[in-house]
Design an enzyme around this catalytic site. Structure first.
Site, mmCIF file in Angstrom:
data_model
loop_
_atom_site.group_PDB
_atom_site.id
_atom_site.type_symbol
_atom_site.label_atom_id
_atom_site.label_comp_id
_atom_site.label_asym_id
_atom_site.label_seq_id
_atom_site.Cartn_x
_atom_site.Cartn_y
_atom_site.Cartn_z
ATOM 1 N N GLU A 236 0.830 -1.210 0.000
ATOM 2 C CA GLU A 236 0.000 0.000 0.000
ATOM 3 C C GLU A 236 0.857 1.248 0.000
ATOM 4 O O GLU A 236 0.385 2.347 -0.238
ATOM 5 C CB GLU A 236 -0.917 0.004 1.226
ATOM 6 C CG GLU A 236 -2.039 -0.993 1.059
ATOM 7 C CD GLU A 236 -2.788 -1.276 2.339
ATOM 8 O OE1 GLU A 236 -2.534 -0.592 3.345
ATOM 9 O OE2 GLU A 236 -3.611 -2.205 2.319
ATOM 10 N N ALA B 134 5.287 2.746 -0.313
ATOM 11 C CA ALA B 134 6.703 2.449 -0.535
ATOM 12 C C ALA B 134 7.338 1.988 0.777
ATOM 13 O O ALA B 134 6.937 2.429 1.867
ATOM 14 C CB ALA B 134 7.414 3.683 -1.062
ATOM 15 N N ASN B 135 8.291 1.111 0.690
ATOM 16 C CA ASN B 135 9.077 0.589 1.819
ATOM 17 C C ASN B 135 8.329 -0.375 2.734
ATOM 18 O O ASN B 135 8.878 -0.817 3.740
ATOM 19 C CB ASN B 135 9.703 1.719 2.648
ATOM 20 C CG ASN B 135 10.777 2.423 1.856
ATOM 21 O OD1 ASN B 135 11.493 1.772 1.095
ATOM 22 N ND2 ASN B 135 10.882 3.715 1.981
ATOM 23 N N ASP C 134 12.858 -2.712 -10.470
ATOM 24 C CA ASP C 134 14.115 -2.665 -9.719
ATOM 25 C C ASP C 134 13.934 -2.009 -8.351
ATOM 26 O O ASP C 134 14.646 -2.343 -7.403
ATOM 27 C CB ASP C 134 15.164 -1.885 -10.522
ATOM 28 C CG ASP C 134 15.552 -2.620 -11.793
ATOM 29 O OD1 ASP C 134 15.557 -3.868 -11.780
ATOM 30 O OD2 ASP C 134 15.837 -1.957 -12.803
ATOM 31 N N GLY D 240 8.189 -4.079 -13.840
ATOM 32 C CA GLY D 240 8.595 -2.691 -13.610
ATOM 33 C C GLY D 240 8.882 -1.981 -14.918
ATOM 34 O O GLY D 240 8.476 -2.432 -15.991
#
Ligand SMILES: CCCCCCCCCCCCC/C=C/[C@@H](O)[C@H](CO)NC(=O)CCCCCCCCCCCCCCC
Ligand SMILES: Nc1ncnc2c1ncn2[C@@H]1O[C@H](COP(=O)(O)OP(=O)(O)OP(=O)(O)O)[C@@H](O)[C@H]1O
Ligand SMILES: [Ca+2]
Length: 585
Positions: free
Chosen positions: A166, A168-169, A192, A234
């Site tokens: 949901e 980033a990170n 990536d 990606g």
């Protein structure tokens, strides 16, 4: 019922043809019986490339279809797909429907094949943690997983715990903090950037558990056991392309299922004894940093943003002053200009394993070698179009041979490419050669060095001050450093000045962790004197950095590029083979 003997054979039918099928401890093979034929069809599948067996006449892709019959069974195997010029590295699912002369024989075959698969597949993953980025690339991650990956995992008996991210990170933090007991690997469906999250999670967790500090650039990091799988979805998919040979979700899924294992070098990037990030493909200053910074403003364009930004940055015609210090690798082991290619089973990488992890005693455990002397640092300075460090070839669909075509995936070194300032046509020639077989290093303004470590600093008077942390450096349009300093002109009115701002909580691709947003505003002034670092697609918040290559720090579910993959033969153009281009075994 447990079956002891792995040898089993009988007559079977495939369509209207009769075959003699044999299962032994290594292969499942079937050979046509028709004695009148001069060339009898024969197929032999190593058990290492066997995916699964199902009762009945079954299809898995594009959709699961089952016709339940008592006398049929279907086997699924890895099938190499041949392109016009031989193998391309592309794998598909081979499917053969066998017919037996009764249900008993059918049940025997299914039991024997499943037992053989269980015995042979001890190193295959059984349980995986999968992270899907629904916004990566063309935003097809979820669909790719559901339609292509999940059915194959189910066929192979792999249970997957799926997390659709949901923010980033999320994947990185999950790996760092949550209980991972029982998982044999982590997989990302994305680009990536998603791979980088898994890389940071896996390395960070392994070091925490080993009680090692990631910040100390001199520390020998603990190699990671948890394998990483990449389902490409990606924009660049460089890590997948460079380790598999293609960016194809089914091929990558099959490498995961059969438990392939490819070690990979990782570069740690430090600023003032603090870890900034890890990289496997590109730590790039100048052109690639500027392209990334520009591209973040055009994320809505999807993968095309890089080409658009590449053109803009090329036209802005910039170069940057800097001092580069590097620690050369042993030139006797390999060279970035030796016209070889790191392929599956690469000899240079295998020999590096023995050098990096000499077996300390009779036990089979590897211990890492830290006894080697460091060697002498070399320094150079000047104005550069770009400074790039890559731990592997960094081949990708845009550049099928990559930034450094002879770089190795797992030799404990990186290739440092210095492109000095030159006229626009010279730089265009350099860039264009990434798309052909012509040698991009055979240009007078380009140098390439195989290295173990690199340090970059700004020229005297330009040094980064120690307080320049996240959010502290805010440049408005009028503050443009180049304007104040009267730097040389940056070309047309399109020249850009940068504002560094703290991120405003916007959920976007780049680096929400320790991030400065990198925005560009139009400015009729001179080009900036300082670029930014592109670290595997993330902008680094520091200019002066120290990079160190850690040999074979992580392992991917991959096997390197199989011979013939990579779309182009490695001959022709200015690359002369000199008879030394077969380093793979
Ligand atoms: C004349 C044609 C020139 C084509 C030149 C192609 C060079 C391609 C080199 C690709 C190197 C990829 C390195 C991998 C980096 C990844 O870790 C990272 C994360 O995904 N990707 C990027 O940072 C994304 C970086 C993407 C960089 C794309 C650069 C595109 C340049 C286009 C320049 C056109 C100039 C035309 C002038 C009229
Ligand atoms: N749910 C999410 N919302 C916003 N960003 C996310 C989410 N999940 C992951 N991300 C971030 O998005 C970034 C980009 O994702 P990803 O790498 O999958 O695609 P890409 O940028 O299109 O491809 P590439 O990295 O190959 O150029 C990653 O750095 C990741 O941290
Ligand atoms: Ca390497």
């Amino acid at each position: 019922m447990e079956i002891d003997s792995e040898w089993f054979e009988s007559d079977l039918w495939v369509g209207k043809e009769q075959y003699r099928a044999v299962l032994n401890e290594l292969y499942f093979s079937w050979t046509e019986i028709d004695k009148k034929k001069r060339e009898r069809k024969s197929v032999s599948v190593p058990l290492s490339e066997f995916i699964g067996v199902e009762e009945g006449r079954v299809e898995i892709l594009p959709q699961r279809k089952v016709e339940e019959t008592e006398r049929h069974f279907t086997v699924f195997t890895v099938k190499r797909s041949r392109g016009g010029r031989g193998s391309t590295g592309l794998w598909t699912v081979g499917r053969t429907q066998f017919c037996c002369n009764g249900q008993d024989l059918r049940d025997h075959w299914v039991r024997h094949l499943r037992t053989a698969l269980r015995k042979h597949g001890a190193s295959r993953p059984r349980r995986l943690l999968v992270f899907i980025n629904p916004f990566g690339g063309k935003q097809r991650g979820r669909q790719i997983y559901q339609s292509l990956v999940a059915p194959l995992f189910e066929l192979a008996g792999i249970s997957a715990h799926v997390v659709v991210t949901e923010k980033a990170n999320q994947a990185r933090d999950h790996i760092l903090k949550k209980d991972l007991t029982g998982f044999d690997g982590v997989v990302c469906v994305g680009g990536d950037g998603m791979f980088s999250e898994l890389l940071h999670g896996v390395i960070g967790r392994t070091q925490q558990e080993a009680g090692l500090s990631e910040h100390d650039p001199a520390v020998t990091l603990q190699p990671c056991n948890l394998h990483i799988g990449i389902i490409p979805a990606g924009s660049t998919d460089c890590v997948c392309f460079a380790t598999v040979g293609v960016n194809d979700p089914v091929t990558s899924t099959l490498h995961i299922i059969i438990g392939d294992s490819q070690p990979l070098d990782v570069c740690s990037v430090h600023h003032l004894n603090k870890l900034v990030r890890y990289s496997v493909s590109l730590v790039g200053y100048g052109f690639y940093g500027d392209v990334l910074a520009e591209s973040e403003r055009h994320r809505w364009m999807g993968p095309l943003r890089y080409d658009y930004s590449g053109c803009l940055v090329y036209l802005s015609n910039r170069s940057y002053a800097g001092m580069v210090h590097f620690l050369p690798a042993d030139p006797q082991l390999s060279s970035p200009r030796d016209n070889t290619r790191c392929l599956s089973g690469c000899r240079v990488c295998s020999e590096s394993t023995e050098r990096l992890f000499p077996q300390s005693d009779s036990s089979s455990q590897y211990s890492q070698d830290s006894s080697q002397s460091e060697g002498e640092w070399v320094s150079t300075e000047g104005r550069f179009r770009c400074v790039s460090l890559t731990c592997m070839s960094s081949s990708c669909p845009r550049s099928p041979l990559g930034l450094s075509p002879s770089a190795h995936l797992a030799d404990g070194t990186g290739d440092l490419i210095l492109v000095r300032d030159t006229h626009p046509l010279g730089f265009l020639t350099y860039l264009h050669r990434h798309t052909t077989t012509e040698d991009q290093f055979d240009l007078p303004f380009v140098e390439v060095h195989r290295v173990k470590a690199v340090r970059f600093s700004l020229p005297p008077g330009e040094e980064e001050s120690e307080g320049e942390e996240e959010g502290e450096k805010v440049m408005e349009g009028g503050d443009c450093k180049a304007e104040q300093e009267g730097e040389r002109g940056g070309g047309a009115c399109r020249s850009i000045s940068r504002q560094y701002l703290t991120s405003g909580g916007k959920q976007r691709g780049i680096n929400n962790h320790k991030k400065r947003d990198f925005l560009c505003v139009p400015c009729c002034s001179r080009a900036p004197s300082v670029s930014v670092w592109n670290c595997d697609g993330e902008i680094l918040p520091y200019t002066e950095i120290l990079c160190r290559v850690h040999g074979q720090l992580v392992r991917l579910f991959a096997r390197g590029i199989e011979d013939g993959a990579g779309t182009r033969p490695f001959t022709g153009g200015n690359r002369k083979c000199k008879g030394r281009c077969v380093l793979h075994t």
